[in-house]
Design an enzyme around this catalytic site. Structure first.
Site, PDB file in Angstrom:
ATOM      1  CB  VAL A  32      -2.409   5.462   1.042  1.00  0.00           C
ATOM      2  CG1 VAL A  32      -3.512   6.515   1.131  1.00  0.00           C
ATOM      3  CG2 VAL A  32      -2.971   4.133   0.556  1.00  0.00           C
ATOM      4  N   GLY A  33      -1.095   8.349  -0.074  1.00  0.00           N
ATOM      5  CA  GLY A  33      -0.585   9.680   0.298  1.00  0.00           C
ATOM      6  C   GLY A  33       0.908   9.755   0.014  1.00  0.00           C
ATOM      7  CG  PHE A  55      -2.023  -0.992   1.140  1.00  0.00           C
ATOM      8  CD1 PHE A  55      -1.753  -2.344   1.245  1.00  0.00           C
ATOM      9  CD2 PHE A  55      -3.328  -0.582   0.900  1.00  0.00           C
ATOM     10  CE1 PHE A  55      -2.767  -3.290   1.117  1.00  0.00           C
ATOM     11  CE2 PHE A  55      -4.351  -1.514   0.767  1.00  0.00           C
ATOM     12  CZ  PHE A  55      -4.069  -2.868   0.878  1.00  0.00           C
ATOM     13  N   GLY A 103      12.031  -5.433  16.911  1.00  0.00           N
ATOM     14  CA  GLY A 103      12.120  -4.584  18.097  1.00  0.00           C
ATOM     15  C   GLY A 103      11.912  -5.307  19.418  1.00  0.00           C
ATOM     16  CG  ASP A 126       4.671  -1.994   6.668  1.00  0.00           C
ATOM     17  OD1 ASP A 126       3.499  -2.360   6.500  1.00  0.00           O
ATOM     18  OD2 ASP A 126       5.105  -1.541   7.742  1.00  0.00           O
ATOM     19  CD  GLU A 164       2.888  -4.513  14.724  1.00  0.00           C
ATOM     20  OE1 GLU A 164       3.661  -4.470  13.756  1.00  0.00           O
ATOM     21  OE2 GLU A 164       3.050  -3.833  15.767  1.00  0.00           O
TER      22      GLU A 164
END
Ligand code: UD2
Length: 296
Positions: free
Chosen positions: A66-67, A64, A178, A154, A246
């Site tokens: 977007v923007g 994706f 993480g 992502d 998530e």
């Protein structure tokens, strides 16, 4: 030459003898429910390719943009060309509100890009969370007959090394870079019992990334359908889980254990220095300025 290599590997069986008493001892290579955990040094890439190549499989990837996230797409696509299932059939589905800005990237034979328009949004949380809905619909309406496996990734990321057939499985999750050395009490699961993403204290195997997951088409269909429904049920009660989809993905993977777990090699973070057990970084999230890039 590549073809010769596959044939050689397939028919001669000539590859390094597997050693049943040797394995990596610095990391977990199989989960308590007997799913492989994929780390560099645990698999033979040529052997795996020679098993999958004759099956003529097709792998889809969704991304994706977007923007302002459209700016990440070029690097994502160019590096995917170099490292993501090279020499396999790959269909990349780009979802964007700026279809005219999708970069032209030269793709090898057997690989293609399909662009889907999606609405813009004022909230980044909605963009990231609604991915489940769009992926569910994509699988239902477009992919059933053409695709075997799918990965949902992502866009603000790049490939650096091989991501290939070693990652294939029924339901595939990536351990978040993480938190992988932390006790589960530190995982950022959803903690409110009213949420359908709720994880009680003492629950949870690993903390998985929302930024990369996949598997067989039907498995990912079930996952996206369930996460979407649970997200929408929460929204009716005015709840948004701690880390949107998530959190729902983590709940799903707790109930439906992944059949293959990918180590943090498969989604590292550029902002994070490499730990000694990470011998290779295959895919990583780029450093971004959240305040500048996200819708206000
Ligand atoms: C984490 C997860 C992400 C998602 C999010 C919680 C990793 C590496 N990332 O990243 O997958 O679970 O937490 O919601 O595990 N997007 C757009 N336009 C926007 C905003 C988002 O296209 O304005 C898309 C884009 O594909 C992006 C993804 O949504 O890669 C996730 O958004 P993010 O990268 O801002 O989320 P982040 O960094 O908090």
């Amino acid at each position: 030459r590549q073809l010769y290599h596959y044939i050689f590997q397939s028919y001669s069986g000539f590859y390094k003898q597997p050693c049943i008493i040797c394995s990596r001892t610095d990391v977990m290579t199989v989960t308590p429910w007997l799913a492989p955990v994929v780390w560099e040094g645990t698999f033979n890439p040529d052997l795996l390719d020679s098993i999958y190549k004759p099956k003529n499989i097709t792998i889809a990837a969704t991304v994706f943009a977007v923007g302002k996230y459209i700016r990440f797409l070029k690097d994502f696509l160019e590096t995917a060309e170099q490292h993501f299932f090279v020499c396999f059939n790959v269909h990349i589905y780009v979802f964007t509100d700026r279809p005219k800005e999708v970069p032209k990237v030269k793709m090898a034979p057997g690989r293609k890009l399909v662009v889907h328009s999606v609405p813009s949004s004022k909230r980044w949380q909605e963009i990231s969370a609604r991915r489940m809905e769009f992926i569910q619909t994509l699988i239902k309406e477009n992919l059933q007959k053409h695709v075997d496996y799918i990965f949902c990734l992502d866009v603000d990321s790049k490939f650096h090394s091989r991501w290939g057939t070693e990652s294939l499985g029924g339901l595939v999750a990536v351990v978040h870079p993480g938190y992988y050395r932390d006790d589960r009490s530190r995982f950022p699961y959803e903690q409110r019992p009213e949420s359908r993403a709720y994880m009680a204290p003492g629950e949870g195997d690993f903390y998985y990334c929302g930024g990369a997951f996949g598997g067989l088409l039907q498995e990912v269909y079930q996952l996206t359908k369930t996460c979407r429904t649970n997200f929408e049920e929460d929204a009716k009660k005015g709840i948004e889980a701690a880390w949107q989809e998530e959190s729902h993905l983590n709940r799903y993977m707790w109930i439906n254990k992944p059949s293959k777990v990918l180590s943090p090699e498969y989604l590292w973070q550029d902002s994070k220095s490499r730990n000694p057990e990470v011998h290779i970084i295959r895919f990583s999230g780029v450093v971004k300025n959240y305040a500048e890039i996200r819708p206000t």
